[in-house]
Design a protein around this motif. Structure first.
Motif, PDB file in Angstrom:
ATOM      1  N   ARG A 144       0.616  -1.084   0.072  1.00 48.40           N
ATOM      2  CA  ARG A 144       0.170   0.166   0.134  1.00 48.40           C
ATOM      3  C   ARG A 144       1.033   1.489  -0.063  1.00 48.40           C
ATOM      4  O   ARG A 144       1.462   1.167   0.996  1.00 48.40           O
ATOM      5  N   TRP A 145       0.458   2.159  -1.209  1.00 48.12           N
ATOM      6  CA  TRP A 145       1.806   3.434  -1.303  1.00 48.12           C
ATOM      7  C   TRP A 145       1.109   4.452  -1.202  1.00 48.12           C
ATOM      8  O   TRP A 145       0.000   4.585  -2.198  1.00 48.12           O
ATOM      9  N   PHE A 146       1.429   5.405  -1.014  1.00 47.68           N
ATOM     10  CA  PHE A 146       0.949   6.906  -1.575  1.00 47.68           C
ATOM     11  C   PHE A 146       1.641   7.484  -2.331  1.00 47.68           C
ATOM     12  O   PHE A 146       2.752   7.733  -1.556  1.00 47.68           O
ATOM     13  N   SER A 147       1.760   8.783  -2.713  1.00 45.89           N
ATOM     14  CA  SER A 147       2.734   9.595  -2.811  1.00 45.89           C
ATOM     15  C   SER A 147       1.975  11.189  -3.385  1.00 45.89           C
ATOM     16  O   SER A 147       1.010  10.845  -4.122  1.00 45.89           O
ATOM     17  N   ILE A 148       3.015  12.251  -3.585  1.00 54.27           N
ATOM     18  CA  ILE A 148       1.955  13.617  -4.132  1.00 54.27           C
ATOM     19  C   ILE A 148       2.895  14.242  -5.383  1.00 54.27           C
ATOM     20  O   ILE A 148       3.693  15.176  -4.830  1.00 54.27           O
ATOM     21  N   PRO A 149       3.411  13.544  -6.426  1.00 52.73           N
ATOM     22  CA  PRO A 149       3.885  14.145  -6.736  1.00 52.73           C
ATOM     23  C   PRO A 149       3.589  15.330  -8.174  1.00 52.73           C
ATOM     24  O   PRO A 149       1.932  15.303  -7.989  1.00 52.73           O
ATOM     25  N   ASN A 150       4.526  16.191  -8.649  1.00 53.96           N
ATOM     26  CA  ASN A 150       4.026  16.862  -9.806  1.00 53.96           C
ATOM     27  C   ASN A 150       3.841  16.350 -10.729  1.00 53.96           C
ATOM     28  O   ASN A 150       5.030  15.391 -11.410  1.00 53.96           O
ATOM     29  N   LEU A 151       3.035  16.938 -11.820  1.00 54.07           N
ATOM     30  CA  LEU A 151       3.226  15.660 -13.799  1.00 54.07           C
ATOM     31  C   LEU A 151       2.714  16.875 -14.201  1.00 54.07           C
ATOM     32  O   LEU A 151       1.877  17.692 -14.174  1.00 54.07           O
ATOM     33  N   PHE A 152       3.057  16.499 -15.270  1.00 54.66           N
ATOM     34  CA  PHE A 152       3.704  17.549 -17.230  1.00 54.66           C
ATOM     35  C   PHE A 152       2.949  17.176 -17.617  1.00 54.66           C
ATOM     36  O   PHE A 152       3.645  16.176 -18.465  1.00 54.66           O
ATOM     37  N   ARG A 153       2.244  17.719 -17.863  1.00 60.08           N
ATOM     38  CA  ARG A 153       1.192  17.515 -19.506  1.00 60.08           C
ATOM     39  C   ARG A 153       0.920  18.589 -20.815  1.00 60.08           C
ATOM     40  O   ARG A 153       0.725  19.348 -20.079  1.00 60.08           O
ATOM     41  N   TYR A 154       1.495  18.878 -21.445  1.00 61.36           N
ATOM     42  CA  TYR A 154       1.120  20.019 -22.593  1.00 61.36           C
ATOM     43  C   TYR A 154      -0.497  20.005 -22.939  1.00 61.36           C
ATOM     44  O   TYR A 154      -0.600  19.127 -24.035  1.00 61.36           O
ATOM     45  N   GLU A 155      -1.033  20.422 -21.848  1.00 59.98           N
ATOM     46  CA  GLU A 155      -2.003  20.279 -22.150  1.00 59.98           C
ATOM     47  C   GLU A 155      -2.617  22.367 -22.690  1.00 59.98           C
ATOM     48  O   GLU A 155      -2.104  22.775 -22.379  1.00 59.98           O
ATOM     49  N   LYS A 156      -3.745  22.422 -23.945  1.00 61.33           N
ATOM     50  CA  LYS A 156      -4.631  23.598 -23.692  1.00 61.33           C
ATOM     51  C   LYS A 156      -5.047  24.309 -21.937  1.00 61.33           C
ATOM     52  O   LYS A 156      -6.366  23.217 -21.734  1.00 61.33           O
ATOM     53  N   PRO A 157      -4.491  25.260 -21.594  1.00 61.04           N
ATOM     54  CA  PRO A 157      -4.518  25.569 -19.961  1.00 61.04           C
ATOM     55  C   PRO A 157      -6.753  25.301 -20.202  1.00 61.04           C
ATOM     56  O   PRO A 157      -6.343  26.525 -20.713  1.00 61.04           O
ATOM     57  N   GLN A 158      -7.145  25.736 -19.210  1.00 58.65           N
ATOM     58  CA  GLN A 158      -8.496  26.069 -19.354  1.00 58.65           C
ATOM     59  C   GLN A 158      -9.002  25.422 -17.496  1.00 58.65           C
ATOM     60  O   GLN A 158      -7.925  24.948 -16.877  1.00 58.65           O
ATOM     61  N   ARG A 159      -9.860  25.498 -17.315  1.00 60.92           N
ATOM     62  CA  ARG A 159     -10.345  25.261 -15.956  1.00 60.92           C
ATOM     63  C   ARG A 159     -10.450  24.253 -15.706  1.00 60.92           C
ATOM     64  O   ARG A 159     -10.872  23.179 -16.694  1.00 60.92           O
ATOM     65  N   HIS A 187       0.551  20.005 -13.152  1.00 63.52           N
ATOM     66  CA  HIS A 187      -0.260  19.868 -11.704  1.00 63.52           C
ATOM     67  C   HIS A 187       0.669  19.140 -10.703  1.00 63.52           C
ATOM     68  O   HIS A 187       1.054  17.951 -10.808  1.00 63.52           O
ATOM     69  N   TRP A 188      -0.548  19.271  -9.202  1.00 59.48           N
ATOM     70  CA  TRP A 188      -0.114  17.911  -8.373  1.00 59.48           C
ATOM     71  C   TRP A 188      -1.305  16.700  -7.535  1.00 59.48           C
ATOM     72  O   TRP A 188      -1.792  17.029  -8.296  1.00 59.48           O
ATOM     73  N   GLN A 189      -0.724  15.366  -8.126  1.00 63.35           N
ATOM     74  CA  GLN A 189      -1.986  14.430  -7.605  1.00 63.35           C
ATOM     75  C   GLN A 189      -1.540  13.609  -6.834  1.00 63.35           C
ATOM     76  O   GLN A 189      -0.554  12.877  -6.333  1.00 63.35           O
ATOM     77  N   LEU A 190      -2.436  13.146  -6.055  1.00 62.45           N
ATOM     78  CA  LEU A 190      -1.887  12.394  -4.531  1.00 62.45           C
ATOM     79  C   LEU A 190      -2.290  11.227  -5.613  1.00 62.45           C
ATOM     80  O   LEU A 190      -3.393  10.815  -5.660  1.00 62.45           O
ATOM     81  N   ASN A 191      -1.266  10.403  -5.641  1.00 65.10           N
ATOM     82  CA  ASN A 191      -1.413   8.514  -5.876  1.00 65.10           C
ATOM     83  C   ASN A 191      -1.440   8.017  -4.733  1.00 65.10           C
ATOM     84  O   ASN A 191      -0.385   7.378  -3.595  1.00 65.10           O
ATOM     85  N   VAL A 192      -2.908   7.211  -4.662  1.00 67.79           N
ATOM     86  CA  VAL A 192      -2.596   5.664  -3.920  1.00 67.79           C
ATOM     87  C   VAL A 192      -3.570   4.775  -4.795  1.00 67.79           C
ATOM     88  O   VAL A 192      -4.385   4.871  -5.212  1.00 67.79           O
ATOM     89  N   ASP A 193      -2.617   3.796  -4.495  1.00 65.52           N
ATOM     90  CA  ASP A 193      -2.359   2.267  -4.545  1.00 65.52           C
ATOM     91  C   ASP A 193      -2.080   1.213  -3.763  1.00 65.52           C
ATOM     92  O   ASP A 193      -1.217   0.952  -3.127  1.00 65.52           O
ATOM     93  N   MET A 194      -2.308   0.073  -4.237  1.00 61.67           N
ATOM     94  CA  MET A 194      -2.354  -0.820  -3.683  1.00 61.67           C
ATOM     95  C   MET A 194      -2.074  -2.216  -4.494  1.00 61.67           C
ATOM     96  O   MET A 194      -2.355  -2.500  -5.962  1.00 61.67           O
ATOM     97  N   PHE A 195      -0.883  -3.084  -3.981  1.00 58.89           N
ATOM     98  CA  PHE A 195      -0.736  -4.387  -4.918  1.00 58.89           C
ATOM     99  C   PHE A 195      -0.511  -4.977  -4.450  1.00 58.89           C
ATOM    100  O   PHE A 195      -0.571  -5.455  -3.540  1.00 58.89           O
ATOM    101  N   GLY A 196      -0.879  -6.525  -4.893  1.00 58.83           N
ATOM    102  CA  GLY A 196      -0.711  -8.584  -4.764  1.00 58.83           C
ATOM    103  C   GLY A 196      -2.382  -8.482  -3.910  1.00 58.83           C
ATOM    104  O   GLY A 196      -2.472  -9.430  -3.645  1.00 58.83           O
ATOM    105  N   VAL A 197      -3.222  -7.759  -5.038  1.00 58.89           N
ATOM    106  CA  VAL A 197      -4.505  -8.023  -3.919  1.00 58.89           C
ATOM    107  C   VAL A 197      -6.174  -8.359  -4.861  1.00 58.89           C
ATOM    108  O   VAL A 197      -5.974  -6.715  -6.009  1.00 58.89           O
ATOM    109  N   SER A 198      -6.533  -9.200  -5.558  1.00 59.18           N
ATOM    110  CA  SER A 198      -7.566  -8.826  -7.093  1.00 59.18           C
ATOM    111  C   SER A 198      -8.450  -9.203  -6.521  1.00 59.18           C
ATOM    112  O   SER A 198      -9.917  -8.905  -7.307  1.00 59.18           O
ATOM    113  N   ASP A 199      -8.780  -9.844  -5.032  1.00 62.53           N
ATOM    114  CA  ASP A 199     -10.103  -9.415  -4.457  1.00 62.53           C
ATOM    115  C   ASP A 199     -10.709  -8.333  -4.231  1.00 62.53           C
ATOM    116  O   ASP A 199     -10.190  -6.802  -4.543  1.00 62.53           O
TER     117      ASP A 199
END
Ligand code: HAM
Length: 432
Positions: A108-123, A129-141
């Motif tokens: 069970r891991w999380f991180s709050i990285p900044n990410l870059f995408r060449y988008e047309k800036p809009q609301r 942007h920064w994005q909280l990533n919450v991910d779990m590995f190893g459970v299929s249930d």
């Protein structure tokens, strides 16, 4: 020397990125603080990585739109193709795969990285942007789905949101695969239909229908659109395949646990090709902010690109921009105070070295304190407080230094108290 001749350099930031002035940073910190607190409360460990990744990491793994149109990339001095990460999922998959033998599951891991995408800036959409990533590995249930979606809901609730303020729309790609098979949509058509459905909300009904017909023909389009109209009924009318059961169990268990705003939506597919199972997207229900706040899903095969051992992952990415818009729309952002507790004004002729000693004593007692060494008139020092959001002020001159008695004023209520260092400390502590 910066600038050319007399021409000044613009003070504007690069298009689509933000400067965080202290007030903005304080809000950002508040948002990250809450995300972090909730993720930690569910037993998730924080990780981090560089913003630089080899471009090849994204070439086959992320969405086509990101790789072809949105990635920031360059060749380094050694001729390597480098990318600024546009998302965190390939990075976390790479990291988990590199230690897959050592890490105890569930991971069970999380991180709050900044990410870059060449988008047309809009609301709601920027280039960084920064994005909280919450991910779990190893459970299929399905309990992994239940947990991860519960965390998503928990974060918004902890920010003060009510279940009626947002909707968690849930679907399953495995379930859609079954549906597509029934209709006879197969082969490489499947990925294209997914991508089209993902863009559905950005298209008119007519052009969505038209694009589907071009892809799979009139008859299959009719059948697909007809099944979409079933809504939640579709889950009971479809034969109970493994995927349907998994999705049903997820929805029912979430509702049993009190997550009342989960709704099945067969048109949620998410834009990334790596998703293989349950996918979900959280929407603001306020008509003023009618957009997805964040989303995620299950990916079964991402780790096998790096390792012979495969492991299923599930998680979500919650962006700071959309989260802030959501909190603003629902008036859930608190008034942010300065982190400085006490502002010390320096009276004319006072010994600054001794005032710094008092400040040191206060800092030792965990009071955050700042000394006005501007040399300006006392009235100007005090006036500057209007813009500082600092809750307490005191003025120190020779008399205060000699007697070690200080008058401390609550800037908002204007109430004053006098006393020694310990009394000051307790007044400030009582207030926080
Ligand atoms: P995504 O849907 O691309 O998913 O992004 C997740 C969230 O990040 C979006 O819903 C939005 O809040 C925010 N976001 C994305 N792009 C931008 C942008 N240009 N400006 C502002 N906010 C943005 C992913 O990235 C997946 N890797 C998430 C994931 C993690 N899936 C499983 N684990």
């Amino acid at each position: 020397m910066l600038g050319i001749g007399n021409k000044k350099i613009s003070t504007e930031s690069y298009k689509g990125v933000r400067d965080f002035f202290p007030e903005d940073q304080a809000i950002q910190n508040y948002i990250f603080g809450m995300m972090r607190k909730v993720a930690i409360s569910w037993g998730y460990d924080e990780y981090g990585a560089s913003v630089l990744e080899p471009l090849s990491l994204y070439k086959s793994k992320t969405s086509e739109e990101i790789v072809n149109e949105q990635i920031y990339s360059f060749n380094d001095r050694g001729g390597r193709e480098v990318a600024l990460r546009p998302e965190m999922t390939p990075t976390v998959a790479r990291m988990i795969a590199s230690k897959i033998q050592e890490l105890p599951v569930p991971i069970r891991w999380f991180s709050i990285p900044n990410l870059f995408r060449y988008e047309k800036p809009q609301r709601g959409r920027l280039r960084e942007h920064w994005q909280l990533n919450v991910d779990m590995f190893g459970v299929s249930d399905f309990w992994a789905e239940v947990e991860v979606i519960s965390i998503a809901s928990d974060i918004l609730r902890k920010f003060g949101a009510d279940d009626k303020d947002f909707k968690i729309k849930i679907n399953s790609r495995a379930f859609l695969d079954d549906l597509f098979k029934n209709i006879g949509i197969d082969g490489d058509k499947v990925q294209f239909v997914y991508r089209l459905i993902d863009k559905k909300n950005k298209m008119s009904d007519e052009s969505f229908r038209h694009s589907l017909v071009t892809l799979i023909g009139e008859e299959k389009t009719e059948e697909l659109l007809k099944t979409f109209y079933f809504g939640e009924g579709l889950l009971t009318t479809m034969n109970q395949s493994v995927a349907t059961k998994h999705l049903n169990q997820t929805i029912e268990t979430l509702r049993d646990r009190g997550v009342s705003n989960v709704v099945f939506d067969p048109t949620i597919t998410r834009g990334f090709d790596y998703y293989t199972g349950v996918v979900f997207e959280v929407f603001d229900t306020n008509p003023e902010n009618p957009r997805a706040i964040f989303g995620g899903g299950r990916y079964d095969n991402l780790l096998s690109s790096f390792s012979n051992q495969s492991m299923s992952g599930i998680g979500f990415g919650m962006g700071d921009v959309t989260t802030k818009d959501f909190l603003e729309t629902h008036k859930l952002l608190p008034k942010i105070k300065s982190r400085t507790d006490l502002y010390i004004c320096v009276a004319p002729g006072a010994d600054v070295a001794k005032i710094y000693q008092i400040a040191d004593e206060l800092k030792d007692k965990e009071i955050n304190v700042t000394v006005d060494i501007s040399g300006r008139k006392l009235s100007d020092q005090l006036k500057s407080l209007d813009k500082r959001r600092i809750p307490f002020v005191t003025t120190i001159g020779s008399e205060e230094l000699e007697k070690k008695v200080f008058v401390i004023r609550n800037v908002e209520t204007r109430k004053e108290k006098s006393g020694g260092i310990d009394e000051i400390v307790s007044v400030i502590r009582d207030n926080s």
